[in-house]
Write a protein that holds these residues in place. Structure first.
Motif: not given
Length: 300
Positions: A275-300
């Motif tokens: 709605k806000k922009y005239h979009v011609v291309d788009m990519t959607i990504e998950n967080p990188p594996m390193e970020e997920i592992i850091k989160e697991i360690y942080k919660r542990d």
């Protein structure tokens, strides 16, 4: 379901030469022990699709190589189809398939169909059974037009479509180096093959999309140690609550935003951007594996 892979306290250590200067490195070299896999234990049932993930150097490929009888462990035990891999290498090889990233098993100068015929002879497949299986795979993976081409002339994506066989599959980075379209094709084919044939998958990847789109369970290791073993749903509910959305506007501007999907559904965030922009291309990504592992360690 029957346990088809059993791993108990599996450990692999390597002896590496230390970096030294001068003649000492020639006549009195020093070595250090590096633990690549450190007392990991897990079981996999027949037909499960398991993502085996972690950062570079985590021990993923080393574990795959022990389970597929390429490497001997330092200690611990493992059984694949009720066989110890490194004690039953030849017998086990008839029941498993391995795909190691960009390392092709096809013969470089032979047409693809000749490589398949050679494998049929190597594994003592009956002619009728071989032709039936080959026909099914050719149709499923849509490779009929590639069969007469020598392997050297195929793109990486085309080679990967020809590599995957209906067995217990150890897949080490199966989509590495592929473009977005080829990755999606390989993921869909792997999953369809597994569901149709009740094939057991153990898939390593740095790409969390491989995990999300193919697997139903996740095992994470880091620095050789197992740090997570649960369903994909549990991982997504706990740790995959972020998406990175990048758009390109018609003026060529790139805008990247982070979305907490626990608070804002990804679809809503996308609708707001459109709605806000005239979009011609788009990519959607998950967080990188390193970020997920850091989160697991942080919660542990």
């Amino acid at each position: 379901m029957t346990e088809i892979i059993e791993v108990d306290q599996l450990t692999k250590k390597f002896k590496l030469k230390k970096s030294q200067n001068g003649f000492k490195s020639l006549f009195r070299p020093e070595y250090k022990n590096v633990t690549a896999v450190d007392k990991i234990s897990f079981n996999i049932k027949k037909g499960e699709r398991v993502a085996f993930i972690g950062p570079n150097g985590a021990g993923k490929s080393t574990t795959i190589k022990m389970l597929s009888s390429i490497l001997y462990p330092t200690s611990g035990t493992a059984r694949v189809m009720n066989m110890v891999p490194w004690e039953n290498r030849q017998k086990l090889s008839y029941h498993i398939g391995t795909v190691f990233g960009q390392r092709s098993q096809l013969w470089y100068n032979l047409p693809v169909q000749d490589s398949f015929a050679l494998f049929g002879k190597m594994y003592n497949l009956e002619e009728v059974k071989f032709k039936r299986r080959l026909s099914k795979l050719v149709n499923m993976f849509e490779i009929r037009d590639l069969m007469t081409h020598p392997t050297r002339s195929l793109s990486l994506g085309q080679r990967m479509r020809c590599e995957i066989n209906p067995q217990i599959l150890f897949l080490d980075e199966p989509t590495i180096g592929l473009d977005v379209t080829a990755k999606e094709i390989i993921r869909n084919l792997i999953k369809k093959q597994a569901l149709d044939e009740e094939t057991t998958l153990l898939l390593t990847s740095h790409d969390t999309d491989d995990m999300e789109k193919v697997c139903d369970r996740v095992i994470i290791i880091n620095k050789g140690k197992l740090i997570y073993n649960d369903s994909l749903k549990a991982l997504k509910d706990s740790y995959l609550k972020k998406k990175y959305i990048e758009i390109t506007t018609d003026g060529g501007e790139k805008i990247r935003t982070e979305v907490n999907t626990g608070e804002t559904p990804a679809k809503k965030a996308i609708d707001e951007l459109v709605k806000k922009y005239h979009v011609v291309d788009m990519t959607i990504e998950n967080p990188p594996m390193e970020e997920i592992i850091k989160e697991i360690y942080k919660r542990d």
